[in-house]
Design a protein around this motif. Structure first.
Motif, PDB file in Angstrom:
ATOM      1  N   ILE A   1       0.858  -1.195   0.000  1.00 35.76           N
ATOM      2  CA  ILE A   1       0.000   0.000   0.000  1.00 35.76           C
ATOM      3  C   ILE A   1       0.887   1.236   0.000  1.00 35.76           C
ATOM      4  O   ILE A   1       1.699   1.430   0.906  1.00 35.76           O
ATOM      5  CB  ILE A   1      -0.938   0.044   1.236  1.00 35.76           C
ATOM      6  N   LEU A   2       0.740   2.059  -1.041  1.00 39.85           N
ATOM      7  CA  LEU A   2       1.447   3.344  -1.098  1.00 39.85           C
ATOM      8  C   LEU A   2       0.498   4.406  -0.560  1.00 39.85           C
ATOM      9  O   LEU A   2      -0.593   4.608  -1.104  1.00 39.85           O
ATOM     10  CB  LEU A   2       1.846   3.688  -2.533  1.00 39.85           C
ATOM     11  N   THR A   3       0.920   5.055   0.526  1.00 42.21           N
ATOM     12  CA  THR A   3       0.115   6.111   1.137  1.00 42.21           C
ATOM     13  C   THR A   3       0.777   7.450   0.849  1.00 42.21           C
ATOM     14  O   THR A   3       1.953   7.653   1.147  1.00 42.21           O
ATOM     15  CB  THR A   3      -0.007   5.908   2.662  1.00 42.21           C
ATOM     16  N   VAL A   4       0.024   8.351   0.249  1.00 43.74           N
ATOM     17  CA  VAL A   4       0.507   9.697  -0.063  1.00 43.74           C
ATOM     18  C   VAL A   4      -0.316  10.671   0.769  1.00 43.74           C
ATOM     19  O   VAL A   4      -1.547  10.708   0.659  1.00 43.74           O
ATOM     20  CB  VAL A   4       0.351  10.022  -1.569  1.00 43.74           C
ATOM     21  N   THR A   5       0.356  11.444   1.594  1.00 38.65           N
ATOM     22  CA  THR A   5      -0.319  12.430   2.439  1.00 38.65           C
ATOM     23  C   THR A   5       0.031  13.820   1.910  1.00 38.65           C
ATOM     24  O   THR A   5       1.202  14.184   1.826  1.00 38.65           O
ATOM     25  CB  THR A   5       0.120  12.295   3.909  1.00 38.65           C
ATOM     26  N   VAL A   6      -0.999  14.564   1.564  1.00 36.93           N
ATOM     27  CA  VAL A   6      -0.818  15.903   1.003  1.00 36.93           C
ATOM     28  C   VAL A   6      -1.463  16.921   1.944  1.00 36.93           C
ATOM     29  O   VAL A   6      -2.684  16.978   2.060  1.00 36.93           O
ATOM     30  CB  VAL A   6      -1.473  16.016  -0.397  1.00 36.93           C
ATOM     31  N   PRO A   7      -0.630  17.716   2.659  1.00 42.26           N
ATOM     32  CA  PRO A   7      -1.205  18.750   3.528  1.00 42.26           C
ATOM     33  C   PRO A   7      -1.918  19.828   2.703  1.00 42.26           C
ATOM     34  O   PRO A   7      -1.569  20.067   1.544  1.00 42.26           O
ATOM     35  CB  PRO A   7       0.016  19.344   4.240  1.00 42.26           C
ATOM     36  N   LYS A   8      -2.912  20.445   3.325  1.00 41.78           N
ATOM     37  CA  LYS A   8      -3.649  21.529   2.663  1.00 41.78           C
ATOM     38  C   LYS A   8      -3.486  22.828   3.442  1.00 41.78           C
ATOM     39  O   LYS A   8      -3.464  22.822   4.666  1.00 41.78           O
ATOM     40  CB  LYS A   8      -5.143  21.193   2.571  1.00 41.78           C
ATOM     41  N   LYS A   9      -3.357  23.920   2.710  1.00 43.09           N
ATOM     42  CA  LYS A   9      -3.325  25.247   3.322  1.00 43.09           C
ATOM     43  C   LYS A   9      -4.761  25.654   3.635  1.00 43.09           C
ATOM     44  O   LYS A   9      -5.690  25.279   2.916  1.00 43.09           O
ATOM     45  CB  LYS A   9      -2.765  26.293   2.354  1.00 43.09           C
ATOM     46  N   ALA A  10      -4.900  26.444   4.672  1.00 42.43           N
ATOM     47  CA  ALA A  10      -6.223  26.980   4.983  1.00 42.43           C
ATOM     48  C   ALA A  10      -6.597  27.995   3.904  1.00 42.43           C
ATOM     49  O   ALA A  10      -5.770  28.812   3.480  1.00 42.43           O
ATOM     50  CB  ALA A  10      -6.220  27.638   6.350  1.00 42.43           C
ATOM     51  N   ILE A  11      -7.799  27.906   3.446  1.00 42.81           N
ATOM     52  CA  ILE A  11      -8.267  28.846   2.423  1.00 42.81           C
ATOM     53  C   ILE A  11      -8.748  30.105   3.123  1.00 42.81           C
ATOM     54  O   ILE A  11      -9.622  30.058   3.987  1.00 42.81           O
ATOM     55  CB  ILE A  11      -9.405  28.230   1.581  1.00 42.81           C
ATOM     56  N   LYS A  12      -8.125  31.208   2.762  1.00 42.42           N
ATOM     57  CA  LYS A  12      -8.502  32.486   3.371  1.00 42.42           C
ATOM     58  C   LYS A  12      -9.721  33.029   2.651  1.00 42.42           C
ATOM     59  O   LYS A  12      -9.716  33.192   1.425  1.00 42.42           O
ATOM     60  CB  LYS A  12      -7.348  33.492   3.287  1.00 42.42           C
ATOM     61  N   GLN A  13     -10.737  33.269   3.442  1.00 42.34           N
ATOM     62  CA  GLN A  13     -11.951  33.853   2.885  1.00 42.34           C
ATOM     63  C   GLN A  13     -11.735  35.355   2.741  1.00 42.34           C
ATOM     64  O   GLN A  13     -11.297  36.022   3.680  1.00 42.34           O
ATOM     65  CB  GLN A  13     -13.160  33.592   3.807  1.00 42.34           C
ATOM     66  N   PRO A  14     -12.023  35.886   1.560  1.00 38.90           N
ATOM     67  CA  PRO A  14     -11.838  37.328   1.389  1.00 38.90           C
ATOM     68  C   PRO A  14     -12.820  38.096   2.273  1.00 38.90           C
ATOM     69  O   PRO A  14     -13.980  37.696   2.417  1.00 38.90           O
ATOM     70  CB  PRO A  14     -12.120  37.555  -0.097  1.00 38.90           C
ATOM     71  N   LYS A  15     -12.290  39.130   2.905  1.00 38.79           N
ATOM     72  CA  LYS A  15     -13.148  39.947   3.756  1.00 38.79           C
ATOM     73  C   LYS A  15     -13.949  40.900   2.872  1.00 38.79           C
ATOM     74  O   LYS A  15     -13.415  41.500   1.953  1.00 38.79           O
ATOM     75  CB  LYS A  15     -12.311  40.733   4.757  1.00 38.79           C
TER      76      LYS A  15
END
Length: 174
Positions: A153-167
């Motif tokens: 089993i090849l496990t690939v973990t990809v972190p995600k950046k928080a999406i900034k909601q435009p004010k």
């Protein structure tokens, strides 16, 4: 909509009859020995088409359409992708990400020499090269990508950046 008559599904009967007519027409055209040039041309085209279909049915490319099986889990802070690569050696796997954030897995599952010589009655285990592409989301942090290969089993973990909601800027109405 299915039309039933005395318990027989007419749709199945019609499909079966249509298929029989098509096959009979193809067989007649392929075995027709008349000197009519149109019939001869049709027979040549039919023979050529059948050879193309036969080549593609037997081609290994069709056998790996869904290979490797994949699980994709989308968590709040990361994406976890698992590839089932049982029987594939680590050195036969290549993983990359292109500029469009497409994760590309390429590899080859090699058949042992002793399996090649056996007379099989049925053979469903895939051997050969494969490629799988997965589009990653825009907020993926490709530089922090992590991999682990264990027990096929090849496990690939990809972190995600928080999406900034435009004010939203409130504009007074005059």
């Amino acid at each position: 909509m299915l039309i039933t008559h005395k318990g027989i599904k007419m749709k199945k009967v019609l499909i079966s009859a249509f298929t029989t007519l098509l096959l009979a027409g193809s067989l007649q055209a392929a075995t027709n020995t008349t000197t009519n040039p149109i019939d001869m041309d049709f027979a040549k085209m039919n023979k050529y088409f059948n050879s193309l279909v036969e080549q593609h049915i037997n081609s290994s490319a069709l056998n790996n359409i869904n290979y490797p099986r994949t699980d994709i889990e989308d968590k709040q802070d990361q994406i976890i992708i698992k590839f089932d690569l049982a029987g594939v050696k680590k050195e036969n796997i290549k993983l990359s990400v292109n500029d469009n954030k497409v994760l590309i897995l390429k590899g080859e599952k090699k058949e042992s020499k002793e399996n090649k010589s056996k007379d099989f009655i049925k053979k469903e285990i895939f051997y050969g090269s494969f490629e799988k592409m997965i589009q990653l989301p825009e907020n993926s942090e490709i530089d922090k990508l992590d991999t682990q290969y264990k027990n096929g089993i090849l496990t690939v973990t990809v972190p995600k950046k928080a999406i900034k909601q435009p004010k939203a800027k409130i504009i007074p109405i005059k």
